[in-house]
Design a protein around this motif. Structure first.
Motif, PDB file in Angstrom:
ATOM      1  N   HIS A   1       0.830  -1.209   0.000  1.00 18.40           N
ATOM      2  CA  HIS A   1       0.000   0.000   0.000  1.00 18.40           C
ATOM      3  C   HIS A   1       0.861   1.255   0.000  1.00 18.40           C
ATOM      4  O   HIS A   1       0.527   2.238  -0.654  1.00 18.40           O
ATOM      5  CB  HIS A   1      -0.948   0.000   1.212  1.00 18.40           C
ATOM      6  CG  HIS A   1      -2.137  -0.889   1.024  1.00 18.40           C
ATOM      7  ND1 HIS A   1      -3.432  -0.449   1.198  1.00 18.40           N
ATOM      8  CD2 HIS A   1      -2.214  -2.186   0.668  1.00 18.40           C
ATOM      9  CE1 HIS A   1      -4.257  -1.464   0.960  1.00 18.40           C
ATOM     10  NE2 HIS A   1      -3.547  -2.524   0.653  1.00 18.40           N
TER      11      HIS A   1
ATOM     12  N   HIS B   1      -9.320  12.150  -2.024  1.00 17.23           N
ATOM     13  CA  HIS B   1      -9.198  11.934  -0.585  1.00 17.23           C
ATOM     14  C   HIS B   1      -9.646  10.560  -0.115  1.00 17.23           C
ATOM     15  O   HIS B   1      -9.573  10.273   1.071  1.00 17.23           O
ATOM     16  CB  HIS B   1      -9.814  13.074   0.229  1.00 17.23           C
ATOM     17  CG  HIS B   1     -11.285  13.098   0.240  1.00 17.23           C
ATOM     18  ND1 HIS B   1     -12.008  14.165  -0.218  1.00 17.23           N
ATOM     19  CD2 HIS B   1     -12.165  12.198   0.667  1.00 17.23           C
ATOM     20  CE1 HIS B   1     -13.280  13.895  -0.082  1.00 17.23           C
ATOM     21  NE2 HIS B   1     -13.406  12.715   0.459  1.00 17.23           N
ATOM     22  N   ALA B   2     -10.066   9.718  -1.021  1.00 14.03           N
ATOM     23  CA  ALA B   2     -10.291   8.327  -0.634  1.00 14.03           C
ATOM     24  C   ALA B   2      -9.678   7.424  -1.699  1.00 14.03           C
ATOM     25  O   ALA B   2      -9.949   7.568  -2.892  1.00 14.03           O
ATOM     26  CB  ALA B   2     -11.769   8.021  -0.481  1.00 14.03           C
ATOM     27  N   LEU B   3      -8.808   6.547  -1.242  1.00 17.62           N
ATOM     28  CA  LEU B   3      -8.173   5.617  -2.166  1.00 17.62           C
ATOM     29  C   LEU B   3      -8.203   4.236  -1.527  1.00 17.62           C
ATOM     30  O   LEU B   3      -7.538   3.987  -0.532  1.00 17.62           O
ATOM     31  CB  LEU B   3      -6.716   6.043  -2.432  1.00 17.62           C
ATOM     32  CG  LEU B   3      -5.935   5.136  -3.368  1.00 17.62           C
ATOM     33  CD1 LEU B   3      -6.509   5.179  -4.776  1.00 17.62           C
ATOM     34  CD2 LEU B   3      -4.462   5.539  -3.390  1.00 17.62           C
ATOM     35  N   SER B   4      -9.032   3.386  -2.101  1.00 18.50           N
ATOM     36  CA  SER B   4      -9.107   2.019  -1.616  1.00 18.50           C
ATOM     37  C   SER B   4      -8.174   1.185  -2.483  1.00 18.50           C
ATOM     38  O   SER B   4      -8.167   1.330  -3.705  1.00 18.50           O
ATOM     39  CB  SER B   4     -10.556   1.536  -1.735  1.00 18.50           C
ATOM     40  OG  SER B   4     -10.660   0.215  -1.285  1.00 18.50           O
ATOM     41  N   ILE B   5      -7.377   0.352  -1.822  1.00 21.15           N
ATOM     42  CA  ILE B   5      -6.353  -0.391  -2.568  1.00 21.15           C
ATOM     43  C   ILE B   5      -6.472  -1.882  -2.304  1.00 21.15           C
ATOM     44  O   ILE B   5      -6.564  -2.311  -1.152  1.00 21.15           O
ATOM     45  CB  ILE B   5      -4.931   0.054  -2.136  1.00 21.15           C
ATOM     46  CG1 ILE B   5      -4.736   1.547  -2.387  1.00 21.15           C
ATOM     47  CG2 ILE B   5      -3.861  -0.763  -2.865  1.00 21.15           C
ATOM     48  CD1 ILE B   5      -3.483   2.111  -1.709  1.00 21.15           C
TER      49      ILE B   5
ATOM     50  N   SER C   1     -16.806  -1.868  -2.092  1.00 22.14           N
ATOM     51  CA  SER C   1     -16.460  -0.739  -1.240  1.00 22.14           C
ATOM     52  C   SER C   1     -17.651  -0.386  -0.371  1.00 22.14           C
ATOM     53  O   SER C   1     -18.800  -0.539  -0.788  1.00 22.14           O
ATOM     54  CB  SER C   1     -16.091   0.465  -2.098  1.00 22.14           C
ATOM     55  OG  SER C   1     -14.846   0.258  -2.702  1.00 22.14           O
ATOM     56  N   PRO C   2     -17.370   0.108   0.860  1.00 25.80           N
ATOM     57  CA  PRO C   2     -18.494   0.451   1.738  1.00 25.80           C
ATOM     58  C   PRO C   2     -19.229   1.698   1.265  1.00 25.80           C
ATOM     59  O   PRO C   2     -18.658   2.513   0.541  1.00 25.80           O
ATOM     60  CB  PRO C   2     -17.804   0.716   3.084  1.00 25.80           C
ATOM     61  CG  PRO C   2     -16.419   1.108   2.725  1.00 25.80           C
ATOM     62  CD  PRO C   2     -16.075   0.355   1.481  1.00 25.80           C
TER      63      PRO C   2
END
Lengths: 110, 107
Positions: free
Chosen positions: B59, B75-79, B97-98
């Motif tokens: 990550h 401002h949001a990065l899901s990896i 993703s939630p």
């Protein structure tokens, strides 16, 4: 990062075995990613402390520098940086999270 | 159609990590931001460079490559950073993703 914010964050991390920096609080998470981590920790039945970064701009920016991690939430267990929502979810699936939580809450160092 | 930030994320990851599989999803429409925003992304990346690396390190690689975007509007990065073996074992499935809970408005 201000020294005050850094000291405050260090203090929280050092004094809480399971410490979550999040948006909102346990009762009312204000971000889906933070909510997922709260749900996972609750399911494991461990005591954990949270800090709402939306209430403190210095901590919100400070925690990013402190952990060298650009996003919120951020979980610490026994002073060790664990990661954000994605990592907590994966470690929950793999069983690693349970092991870390067990070690932290029984007093052994992980 | 993907926006400029979306395209930059894809290009930077593709160039640096030699991915076997790369998906960049703009999930901004799941959040309380204007239509066409480029604020919330999810990256699914499978790379041989991740072999033997803990999740945090993988990550960190992705975050470092996208530092400019994360300092800017993203401002949001899901990896999901996987090795080839993990990707195959999973049969190519991506975690969901939630839902948004409104916090992006305040930040």
């Amino acid at each position: 990062m201000t020294d005050d914010a850094q000291k405050f964050i260090s203090h929280l991390v050092a004094n809480n075995r399971v410490m979550l920096f999040m948006k909102g609080n346990k009762m009312f998470p204000q971000c889906g990613f933070s909510a997922v981590v709260v749900e996972i920790l609750k399911r494991h039945g461990v005591a954990f402390e949270t800090f709402n970064v939306l209430q403190d701009a210095a901590v919100r920016e400070g925690i990013k520098a402190f952990s060298s991690w650009p996003t919120i939430p951020q979980l610490y267990i026994n002073g060790e940086f664990i990661g954000g929502c994605d990592i907590v979810r994966e470690m929950d699936h793999s069983g690693e999270l349970e092991a870390k939580l067990a070690a932290a809450t029984t007093g052994a160092s992980a | 159609m993907s926006g400029p930030i979306h395209a930059a994320i894809e290009r930077k990851l593709a160039e640096a990590l030699a991915p076997e599989h790369l998906e960049v999803l703009n999930q901004s429409s799941m959040h309380s931001v204007p239509k066409g925003s480029e604020t919330h992304f999810k990256v699914v990346i499978v790379s041989p460079l991740f072999d033997g690396e803990p999740l945090v390190a993988r990550h960190r690689r992705v975050n470092a490559l996208l530092a400019e975007e994360l300092r800017g509007g993203v401002h949001a990065l899901s990896i999901e950073a996987l090795t080839s073996a993990q990707w195959r074992a999973r049969g190519g499935a991506v975690m969901s993703s939630p839902p948004c809970l409104g916090g992006s408005k305040s930040g």
